[in-house]
Design a protein around this motif. Structure first.
Motif, mmCIF file in Angstrom:
data_model
loop_
_atom_site.group_PDB
_atom_site.id
_atom_site.type_symbol
_atom_site.label_atom_id
_atom_site.label_comp_id
_atom_site.label_asym_id
_atom_site.label_seq_id
_atom_site.Cartn_x
_atom_site.Cartn_y
_atom_site.Cartn_z
ATOM 1 N N MET A 191 -23.579 31.837 -18.517
ATOM 2 C CA MET A 191 -24.117 30.759 -19.338
ATOM 3 C C MET A 191 -23.000 29.996 -20.041
ATOM 4 S SD MET A 191 -26.671 31.020 -22.653
ATOM 5 C CE MET A 191 -25.328 31.645 -23.691
ATOM 6 N N ILE A 195 -22.352 25.889 -19.507
ATOM 7 C CA ILE A 195 -22.477 24.941 -20.614
ATOM 8 C C ILE A 195 -21.313 23.954 -20.609
ATOM 9 C CG2 ILE A 195 -22.290 24.788 -23.138
ATOM 10 C CD1 ILE A 195 -24.102 27.214 -23.341
ATOM 11 N N SER A 201 -17.366 24.831 -14.001
ATOM 12 C CA SER A 201 -18.010 26.010 -13.412
ATOM 13 C C SER A 201 -17.612 26.172 -11.954
ATOM 14 C CB SER A 201 -19.537 25.871 -13.521
ATOM 15 O OG SER A 201 -19.928 25.737 -14.868
ATOM 16 N N TYR A 346 -26.843 28.423 -11.961
ATOM 17 C CA TYR A 346 -26.646 26.975 -11.858
ATOM 18 C C TYR A 346 -27.792 26.347 -11.062
ATOM 19 C CZ TYR A 346 -24.837 22.621 -9.845
ATOM 20 O OH TYR A 346 -24.705 21.326 -9.414
ATOM 21 N N THR A 349 -31.130 26.155 -13.011
ATOM 22 C CA THR A 349 -31.181 25.114 -14.043
ATOM 23 C C THR A 349 -31.383 23.730 -13.439
ATOM 24 O OG1 THR A 349 -28.759 24.866 -14.080
ATOM 25 C CG2 THR A 349 -29.726 26.456 -15.611
ATOM 26 N N HIS A 369 -26.454 16.936 -22.010
ATOM 27 C CA HIS A 369 -25.503 16.766 -23.106
ATOM 28 C C HIS A 369 -24.558 15.611 -22.769
ATOM 29 C CE1 HIS A 369 -22.249 17.696 -25.974
ATOM 30 N NE2 HIS A 369 -23.185 18.323 -26.665
ATOM 31 N N THR A 372 -20.612 16.814 -21.870
ATOM 32 C CA THR A 372 -20.329 17.658 -20.702
ATOM 33 C C THR A 372 -21.094 17.220 -19.460
ATOM 34 O OG1 THR A 372 -22.105 19.225 -21.266
ATOM 35 C CG2 THR A 372 -19.930 19.629 -22.224
ATOM 36 N N ARG A 376 -27.643 21.487 -21.287
ATOM 37 C CA ARG A 376 -27.317 22.651 -22.105
ATOM 38 C C ARG A 376 -28.543 23.464 -22.522
ATOM 39 N NH1 ARG A 376 -22.448 21.586 -26.495
ATOM 40 N NH2 ARG A 376 -20.739 21.520 -24.982
ATOM 41 N N THR A 379 -29.911 25.394 -19.721
ATOM 42 C CA THR A 379 -29.052 26.524 -19.372
ATOM 43 C C THR A 379 -29.245 27.698 -20.316
ATOM 44 O OG1 THR A 379 -27.392 25.015 -18.455
ATOM 45 C CG2 THR A 379 -26.663 27.236 -19.010
ATOM 46 N N VAL A 380 -29.340 27.425 -21.597
ATOM 47 C CA VAL A 380 -29.508 28.496 -22.579
ATOM 48 C C VAL A 380 -30.855 29.189 -22.408
ATOM 49 C CG1 VAL A 380 -29.747 29.006 -25.039
ATOM 50 C CG2 VAL A 380 -27.941 27.458 -24.257
ATOM 51 N N SER A 383 -30.912 31.238 -19.148
ATOM 52 C CA SER A 383 -30.008 32.379 -19.231
ATOM 53 C C SER A 383 -30.605 33.504 -20.059
ATOM 54 C CB SER A 383 -28.669 31.949 -19.837
ATOM 55 O OG SER A 383 -28.041 30.979 -19.028
#
Length: 491
Positions: A191, A195, A201, A346, A349, A369, A372, A376, A379-380, A383
């Motif tokens: 995770m 992010i 990644s 990945y 998400t 986001h 980036t 995000r 992903t959180v 995860s």
């Protein structure tokens, strides 16, 4: 034309008729709209930063890992030395589906993978079912892979400092533990990488993929020294039934070759590179699987595998009589399996990102986001869900549940190729499945056959999962879909 028999003020003369319930379930999202919306999220857009090399490494990273390092130990007792044949059968099944994925990935280069392909060809309800299967495929396989990571972490700790994580904290309930802490930790580490963005990644994944390939080549070089032809004397002790059952379990090993298709909105040249990455990764992975399985069974009698979840490291120790090589392989496996967690997480998400953009799941999954270019919040959430699942559910149950969800999604992809060929025959395609529709139909038949080889318990779990998914769709997605009529989408 207007109905001349209706009075001028009759609203039916000017307002389009609301589609019926069945028509709404079968509403399709045009390919052009899918592609046009590519990369667009809530508050920002995904960034196109991945080339052919990175895409291929994503697919290899998502595929090559737990299947050979961990699940091999569960498959050998089912098939005996014929486990090599099981790998071939599972690989051929994956190949037919990979051909279909390659064609659709080049034609519809978006993040939704088979969910988006089904949306464009078979309608919203089937697309939802496919997307829900992908949640099972990706989300649950992250948990399954994380469980295997914990096994090799203990092997590494035992060989280096002589201490292991206690059973209570390294195994889920039902496997003699209370909570699988290592499995949760590796998901949280993945995770943290995700992010930071797709490009960062991908770099980390490429390094880990190179390590895992080197580890498997090293295993073959050392393991072949303990090769005994007598271990193959009774090649198929449990018959084709055992080979089929092992093949269905080992299909879990091929899950992930389609991961490149989930990067369609972050690839620099998606239509050119996605088909190449899918086929290239599957070829490399299949060759490594068959070679490693052949060496492993030749070096250790099949009856002695005993569902070992760190079989390769054990074989290295037995062949050399030293702990160093087994410890080295365990260290490589820790890195290798971590890359699977990273790339499969990945993919999950990005699939939820596409479903959220279509309105079928909450908008939070499509928020990007601005710095980036990564989702995000998505992903959180994913995860944490996968980490808790990995910490609480045994590996075997997770692997079989993942396999059936994947096989169902693959079956739909094979159907989608045939449907799109008939409905949009002139659409530009950078890759075409040869001998269509024969090969896609054969891929469909093989998927159904392997699903039939799974246990009744797995089918029950799948049925319950589908029922939960349909409840969620009709309670949420059906009314909030971006293709829904305005009056219902506002509810």
């Amino acid at each position: 034309m207007l109905d001349q028999g209706a009075p001028p003020h009759d609203s039916r003369a000017t307002a389009p008729a609301s589609p019926g319930a069945v028509a709404r379930l079968l509403r399709r999202k045009p390919v052009e709209r899918l592609v046009a919306e590519g990369g667009q999220g809530e508050g920002g857009s995904l960034r196109r930063s991945l080339g052919l090399w990175q895409l291929t490494m994503i697919s290899i990273g998502a595929t090559l890992g737990t299947g050979i390092f961990v699940v091999l130990g569960e498959a050998v007792p089912k098939a005996g030395p014929a486990v090599t044949l099981s790998f071939v059968i599972a690989g051929i099944t994956a190949l037919f589906s990979a051909l279909s994925y390659a064609e659709l990935a080049g034609t519809i280069p978006v993040s939704g993978s088979s969910y988006s392909y089904a949306y464009a060809t078979m309608g919203e309800l089937i697309a939802w079912v496919c997307g829900w299967c992908l949640v099972l495929e990706y989300g649950v396989s992250v948990a399954a892979v994380a469980v295997g990571w914990g096994e090799y972490l203990n092997e590494l700790l035992a060989g280096t400092i002589g201490v292991t994580v206690p059973d209570a904290l390294s195994a889920p309930p039902g496997d003699g533990g209370v909570f699988n802490l290592p499995a949760l930790i590796v998901v949280l580490l993945a995770m943290a990488f995700l992010i930071g963005g797709a490009k960062e990644s991908a770099r980390a994944n490429t390094v880990m993929v190179c390590v895992k390939i080197a580890a498997l080549v090293l295993f073959c070089a050392i393991g072949v020294q303990g090769f005994r032809s007598g271990n193959y004397a009774n090649f198929m002790p449990l018959g084709m039934t055992g080979v089929s059952a092992a093949g269905a379990t080992l299909f879990f090993s091929y899950i992930g070759f389609d991961a490149a298709s989930t990067a369609g909105e972050e690839a620099k040249d998606a239509q050119r590179d996605l088909p190449r990455a899918i086929m290239l990764s599957l070829g490399i992975v299949t060759a490594l699987y068959v070679l490693v399985a052949a060496v492993a069974v030749g070096a250790k009698p099949w009856r002695r595998f005993d569902d070992s979840e760190a079989a390769l490291a054990q074989i290295m120790r037995e062949v050399t009589g030293q702990t160093f090589w087994g410890t080295l392989l365990a260290a490589c496996a820790v890195i290798a399996i971590a890359s699977v967690v990273l790339t499969v997480l990945y993919g999950q998400t990005r699939i939820l990102f596409a479903m959220s953009r279509d309105g079928l799941v909450p908008k939070v999954f499509a928020k990007v986001h601005p710095k980036t270019g990564a989702p995000r919040a998505n992903t959180v959430i994913v995860s944490l869900f996968c980490g808790v699942l990995a910490a609480a559910v045994p590996l075997g149950q997770l692997a079989d549940a993942t396999s059936i969800g994947t096989l169902f999604a693959f079956a739909l992809v094979n159907i989608a190729v045939v449907v799109l060929r008939r409905t949009r025959p002139q659409m530009p395609r950078t890759f075409r499945v040869p001998l269509s529709p024969a090969l896609p139909v054969l891929g469909l038949v093989l998927c159904v056959w392997m699903m039939g080889s799974l246990s009744a318990v797995t089918w029950v779990v799948f049925g319950v999962w589908m029922a939960v998914g349909l409840v969620f769709y009709f309670g949420y997605g059906y009314r909030r879909s971006r293709l829904a009529p305005p009056a219902s989408s506002e509810k």
